[in-house]
Design an enzyme around this catalytic site. Structure first.
Site, PDB file in Angstrom:
ATOM      1  N   PRO A   1       0.783  -1.228   0.000  1.00 34.02           N
ATOM      2  CA  PRO A   1       0.000   0.000   0.000  1.00 34.02           C
ATOM      3  C   PRO A   1       0.816   1.280   0.000  1.00 34.02           C
ATOM      4  O   PRO A   1       0.496   2.231  -0.704  1.00 34.02           O
ATOM      5  CB  PRO A   1      -0.861  -0.114   1.274  1.00 34.02           C
ATOM      6  CG  PRO A   1      -0.407  -1.319   2.007  1.00 34.02           C
ATOM      7  CD  PRO A   1       0.485  -2.107   1.107  1.00 34.02           C
ATOM      8  N   ARG A   2       1.894   1.309   0.761  1.00 31.37           N
ATOM      9  CA  ARG A   2       2.695   2.546   0.830  1.00 31.37           C
ATOM     10  C   ARG A   2       3.350   2.824  -0.529  1.00 31.37           C
ATOM     11  O   ARG A   2       3.282   3.929  -1.045  1.00 31.37           O
ATOM     12  CB  ARG A   2       3.732   2.402   1.952  1.00 31.37           C
ATOM     13  CG  ARG A   2       4.818   3.446   1.954  1.00 31.37           C
ATOM     14  CD  ARG A   2       4.501   4.632   2.826  1.00 31.37           C
ATOM     15  NE  ARG A   2       5.409   5.746   2.538  1.00 31.37           N
ATOM     16  CZ  ARG A   2       5.158   6.999   2.805  1.00 31.37           C
ATOM     17  NH1 ARG A   2       4.020   7.339   3.358  1.00 31.37           N
ATOM     18  NH2 ARG A   2       6.001   7.947   2.518  1.00 31.37           N
TER      19      ARG A   2
END
Ligand SMILES: Cc1cc2nc3c(=O)[nH]c(=O)nc-3n(C[C@H](O)[C@H](O)[C@H](O)COP(=O)(O)OP(=O)(O)OC[C@H]3O[C@@H](n4cnc5c(N)ncnc54)[C@H](O)[C@@H]3O)c2cc1C
Length: 527
Positions: A251-252
């Site tokens: 996600p990051r």
């Protein structure tokens, strides 16, 4: 002015509010729900179609579900809370059978973990009403009311439809006002402006985990929709060059690469090569997402279309009102917090609880707080009917400290959005940027606190502006205080995780904000 009386007053009309009201009523309390909108369409539950953390009661399965989630919590979650939430969720959803049309799971059983938002809320509404809960739609709460001893004994607000003030006296109050997306346009979040945080802090409550507010969802540039289509998307720049955006499993990286691409111009999604079954699944479970494209004349699976990131603030972030025991009580007597209005660090740690845990949390925090509030109200019995004077606690927007001024409300909201949601400031935080944001937000807050005044219906809008600016200040102060990188909170100047900060950051205060480190492995068992 209309007067309301209840053992338990529930503020909000999403899933956390529904479960809290049901649980309080089952414990024998008289319950009133007051919602800013209509309980069924207001808040993020309604369009979300929440998928819950759903683990059968087999010790090994539960143990491994908790262990898996602890790995992504970056040291900030509490396994006992996780087990409690899984258990309450598992036991509660089937109770809705008389009210909710569960689908089949394809194996002869029922599919219970994921529920269609509008039908879910309708079911909760009918379930609550069947237990005698009174639901007052379009009754936004403006402020809490305190008894002489400082405990919370009610709330006051405005009836939008009758354009009339109301006041409620209650044995206990549950804040289920959702999170705050700073009016980013995020699906379902229009009424979620952080009002509960503001009212809670005005009553003396604390917040926790406000630095974990870096969550965004991708949608077509013209409208926030649900995000399922992007599991099959590839991305391109304005010249048609493919962009190397990693998958959602990182996600990051996914967010940072997208955010980086937006710096150079518009970004386009292309679903030409999406798996064929995606169209079928979308038509079956998210027809409204497809409708957003059809209305625009865009063929989701053929046309390339521009996308945008919509800030989710504390909604799929983690922060909210700090709770001090397993009944979701805040540190203020008579006041409880649930769902996105409360911190979700206990189950999500430093990463978003979206995708299963937030929904399970909203449900189970509601169930636990409902029972806790009913019991607290029982101790106040007699006092609810008394004429004990209640003190109104609302400040900003209602009772200015200086001369009333014309405040540019849109500009104030824009400031809050810029300082918290701007991708550069949010994803690549450092001391210089955070201090600058703090100073800009402090100035805006000072103007609001000194000069903003509204009454009647207009007070609702004024309080929303105050709440969004206040929430932006708490997020920024907490981010400044966490001098490390952990989970969704990343600091350029402190790029690694530090054992010193394996605690939550507790934030409180209005004009003067203070932060402190706290351990939350201390939730006192009360239920
Ligand atoms: C698009 C989307 C998809 C999601 N999908 C999932 C998922 O699949 N799984 C998962 O775990 N989580 C998911 N989430 C998160 C999950 O939906 C939320 O955590 C959960 O719905 C929160 O419920 P709630 O009752 O706390 O808040 P909400 O449903 O947002 O309800 C807040 C309520 O408070 C009311 N309110 C606000 N201010 C006031 C006031 N001043 N006076 C009176 N009422 C007020 C609002 O009108 C609203 O009714 C998703 C979120 C989004 C945005």
């Amino acid at each position: 002015m209309s007067e309301i009386q209840a053992d338990v007053l529930v503020v909000g009309g999403g899933m956390a509010a529904g479960w809290a009201a049901i649980s309080a009523a089952k414990a024998g309390a008289s319950v009133v729900i007051v919602d800013k909108g209509y309980m069924g369409t207001s808040g993020v539950t309604a369009p979300a179609g929440p998928n819950h953390w759903w683990v059968p009661p087999e010790p090994e399965l539960r143990k491994s579900a908790v262990a898996r989630r602890l790995e992504t919590a970056f040291g900030l979650a509490d396994p006992a809370w996780m087990e409690r939430v899984i258990d309450v969720t598992w036991r509660s959803i089937p109770e809705m059978a008389p009210w909710y049309p569960f689908s089949g799971n394809g194996k002869g059983g029922t599919f219970q973990s994921g529920l269609r938002g509008p039908e879910y809320l309708r079911a909760l509404r009918r379930y609550a009403t069947s237990l005698g809960v009174r639901i007052l739609d379009h009754h936004p709460v403006l402020e809490l009311l305190a008894r002489q001893d400082g405990s919370v004994g009610g709330a006051a607000g405005h009836d939008r439809l009758a354009d009339k003030a109301w006041r409620a006296r209650a044995g206990a109050v549950i804040l289920a006002t959702g999170g705050c997306a700073f009016r980013s346009g995020l699906l379902g979040s229009y009424n979620n402006t952080g009002d509960g945080y503001l009212m809670g802090v005005e009553a003396g409550a604390e917040l926790s985990g406000m630095e974990f507010s870096i969550s965004y969802s991708i949608s077509p540039a013209w409208l926030s929709t649900r995000t399922l289509p992007y599991t099959g998307a590839r991305y391109f720049d304005a010249d048609g060059q493919p962009l190397a955006i990693p998958g959602w499993d990182k996600p990051r990286d996914y967010l940072c690469r997208l955010a980086d691409a937006f710096r150079y111009g518009p970004v386009y999604a292309d679903l030409h090569e999406a798996p064929a079954e995606l169209a079928t699944v979308l038509r079956e479970i998210q027809p409204a997402t497809l409708a957003a494209f059809e209305r625009r004349g865009v063929d989701l699976f053929r046309d390339r279309f521009e996308v945008k990131l919509f800030g989710e603030g504390t909604i799929r972030g983690v922060g909210g009102l700090r709770i001090v025991d397993t009944s979701c009580a805040t540190s203020v007597r008579g006041l409880f917090a649930v769902g996105d209005a409360a911190t979700r660090e206990h189950v999500a740690g430093a990463t978003s609880g979206g995708g299963a845990q937030n929904a399970a949390w909203a449900l189970s925090s509601g169930v636990l707080a409902g029972a806790g509030a009913a019991s607290a109200a029982q101790k106040q019995k007699g006092r609810i009917e008394q004429t004990e004077k209640l003190k109104p606690l609302g400040g900003a927007g209602l009772r200015p400290t200086g001369t009333v001024q014309k405040i540019d409300r849109n500009a104030a909201v824009h400031t809050a959005q810029q300082e918290v949601l701007d991708l550069d400031k949010a994803l690549w935080r450092n001391e210089v940027k955070l201090k600058k944001s703090t100073s800009v937000l402090d100035n805006t807050w000072t103007d609001i606190r000194r000069g903003l005044h509204a009454d009647g219906l207009d007070a609702v809008a004024a309080r929303e502006v105050a709440a969004m600016v206040a929430t932006a200040r708490w997020c920024t102060s907490a981010a400044l205080a966490r001098k490390e990188s952990r989970g969704m909170h990343v600091r350029e100047d402190y790029p690694v995780m530090s054992p010193e900060y394996q605690h939550s950051i507790v934030t409180t205060g209005l004009d003067q904000i203070t932060t402190r480190l706290d351990t939350y492995h201390n939730a006192q068992e009360v239920l």
